[in-house]
Design a protein around this motif. Structure first.
Motif, PDB file in Angstrom:
ATOM      1  N   THR A   1      11.878  -8.836   1.224  1.00 50.72           N
ATOM      2  CA  THR A   1      12.611  -7.557   0.443  1.00 50.72           C
ATOM      3  C   THR A   1      11.823  -6.898  -0.252  1.00 50.72           C
ATOM      4  O   THR A   1      10.548  -7.330  -0.354  1.00 50.72           O
ATOM      5  N   PRO A   2      12.222  -5.798  -0.668  1.00 52.29           N
ATOM      6  CA  PRO A   2      11.175  -4.757  -1.110  1.00 52.29           C
ATOM      7  C   PRO A   2      10.487  -5.435  -2.535  1.00 52.29           C
ATOM      8  O   PRO A   2      11.056  -6.407  -3.059  1.00 52.29           O
ATOM      9  N   GLU A   3       9.402  -4.769  -2.609  1.00 50.65           N
ATOM     10  CA  GLU A   3       8.414  -5.339  -3.956  1.00 50.65           C
ATOM     11  C   GLU A   3       8.293  -4.344  -4.993  1.00 50.65           C
ATOM     12  O   GLU A   3       8.298  -3.089  -4.600  1.00 50.65           O
TER      13      GLU A   3
ATOM     14  N   GLY B   1       0.735  -1.206  -0.146  1.00 50.25           N
ATOM     15  CA  GLY B   1      -0.013  -0.033  -0.041  1.00 50.25           C
ATOM     16  C   GLY B   1       0.783   1.159   0.102  1.00 50.25           C
ATOM     17  O   GLY B   1       0.508   2.289  -0.945  1.00 50.25           O
ATOM     18  N   ALA B   2       1.780   1.090   0.778  1.00 51.39           N
ATOM     19  CA  ALA B   2       2.822   2.404   0.812  1.00 51.39           C
ATOM     20  C   ALA B   2       3.371   2.386  -0.729  1.00 51.39           C
ATOM     21  O   ALA B   2       3.806   3.771  -1.178  1.00 51.39           O
ATOM     22  N   ASN B   3       3.918   1.304  -1.091  1.00 54.43           N
ATOM     23  CA  ASN B   3       4.387   1.393  -2.564  1.00 54.43           C
ATOM     24  C   ASN B   3       3.357   1.928  -3.542  1.00 54.43           C
ATOM     25  O   ASN B   3       3.928   2.856  -4.533  1.00 54.43           O
ATOM     26  N   ILE B   4       2.274   1.423  -3.426  1.00 47.39           N
ATOM     27  CA  ILE B   4       1.197   2.160  -4.420  1.00 47.39           C
ATOM     28  C   ILE B   4       0.955   3.601  -4.239  1.00 47.39           C
ATOM     29  O   ILE B   4       0.908   4.231  -5.268  1.00 47.39           O
TER      30      ILE B   4
ATOM     31  N   MET C   1      12.258   4.002  -5.109  1.00 50.70           N
ATOM     32  CA  MET C   1      12.409   4.811  -3.956  1.00 50.70           C
ATOM     33  C   MET C   1      13.780   5.642  -3.829  1.00 50.70           C
ATOM     34  O   MET C   1      13.893   6.778  -3.624  1.00 50.70           O
ATOM     35  N   PRO C   2      14.950   4.761  -4.201  1.00 48.96           N
ATOM     36  CA  PRO C   2      16.293   5.409  -4.292  1.00 48.96           C
ATOM     37  C   PRO C   2      16.501   6.513  -5.365  1.00 48.96           C
ATOM     38  O   PRO C   2      16.862   7.386  -5.302  1.00 48.96           O
ATOM     39  N   PHE C   3      15.597   6.092  -6.628  1.00 47.64           N
ATOM     40  CA  PHE C   3      15.492   7.257  -7.526  1.00 47.64           C
ATOM     41  C   PHE C   3      14.836   8.684  -6.993  1.00 47.64           C
ATOM     42  O   PHE C   3      15.309   9.484  -7.321  1.00 47.64           O
TER      43      PHE C   3
ATOM     44  N   ALA D   1      20.347   6.693   0.692  1.00 43.13           N
ATOM     45  CA  ALA D   1      20.422   6.546   2.166  1.00 43.13           C
ATOM     46  C   ALA D   1      19.082   6.649   2.846  1.00 43.13           C
ATOM     47  O   ALA D   1      18.807   5.641   3.662  1.00 43.13           O
ATOM     48  N   LYS D   2      18.144   7.485   2.408  1.00 43.09           N
ATOM     49  CA  LYS D   2      16.681   7.407   2.829  1.00 43.09           C
ATOM     50  C   LYS D   2      16.064   6.314   2.692  1.00 43.09           C
ATOM     51  O   LYS D   2      15.215   5.689   3.381  1.00 43.09           O
ATOM     52  N   ALA D   3      16.257   5.893   1.406  1.00 43.14           N
ATOM     53  CA  ALA D   3      15.406   4.734   0.830  1.00 43.14           C
ATOM     54  C   ALA D   3      15.792   3.603   1.658  1.00 43.14           C
ATOM     55  O   ALA D   3      14.599   2.681   2.082  1.00 43.14           O
ATOM     56  N   LYS D   4      16.935   3.523   1.964  1.00 46.87           N
ATOM     57  CA  LYS D   4      17.468   2.304   2.875  1.00 46.87           C
ATOM     58  C   LYS D   4      17.049   2.278   4.087  1.00 46.87           C
ATOM     59  O   LYS D   4      16.577   1.204   4.723  1.00 46.87           O
TER      60      LYS D   4
END
Length: 162
Positions: free
Chosen positions: A54-56, A24-27, A63-65, A70-73
């Motif tokens: 792991t992320p999906e 849901g956060a990803n969407i 997210m890194p993009f 650093a914040k994405a990790k």
């Protein structure tokens, strides 16, 4: 594979009023929609590490993009909650409103964007999403493999089915 939401002629507006966790956060945050509006009560979390996953959904690339490595990790590895205000500061959402104002604001933004020429909107989305779209298939395949590996590593009933 071209993500369905990127083929829509008009903008896709997301309105988040509450909790968005994992997928849901990803969407909501990982470039599925064209604009994301949320209430002050909205909160986001990536609990993957806590759950042994792991992320999906392309979030390991997107997210890194969007917010930097650093914040994405930090978000992916700690599973800490992300407030609506922090999401705004990180440019993951376009605006934050009081809960009662969220839907009327989303409708107003939708009406404004709907007045645009649909073919121009489609072409604009196509060119703006291209850098992510070109890499996404490979990332999705790798994410699926790492999810399977994490399930095998953690064990449990699903591990024997992989």
């Amino acid at each position: 594979m071209v993500r369905v939401e990127w083929r829509l002629k008009l903008a896709l507006i997301m309105a988040v009023n509450g909790l968005a966790v994992g997928g849901g956060a990803n969407i909501a945050l990982a470039n599925f929609g064209d604009m994301v509006l949320c209430s002050k009560e909205a909160r986001f979390m990536y609990p993957f590490a806590k759950l042994g996953f792991t992320p999906e959904l392309g979030s390991s690339m997107v997210m890194p993009f969007l917010i930097g490595m650093a914040k994405a990790k930090e978000l992916m590895m700690t599973g800490n909650w992300l407030s609506s205000e922090e999401a705004l500061r990180l440019n993951l959402v376009n605006a934050v409103y009081e809960a009662e104002d969220l839907l009327p604001q989303a409708v107003a933004v939708a009406a404004k964007l709907a007045a645009s020429h649909p073919e121009c909107m489609r072409l604009m989305k196509q060119v703006m999403n291209r850098p992510l779209r070109q890499q996404l298939d490979a990332v999705l395949a790798e994410e699926n493999e790492t999810i399977k590996a994490s399930i095998r590593a953690v064990g449990g009933p699903m591990a024997s089915k992989l």
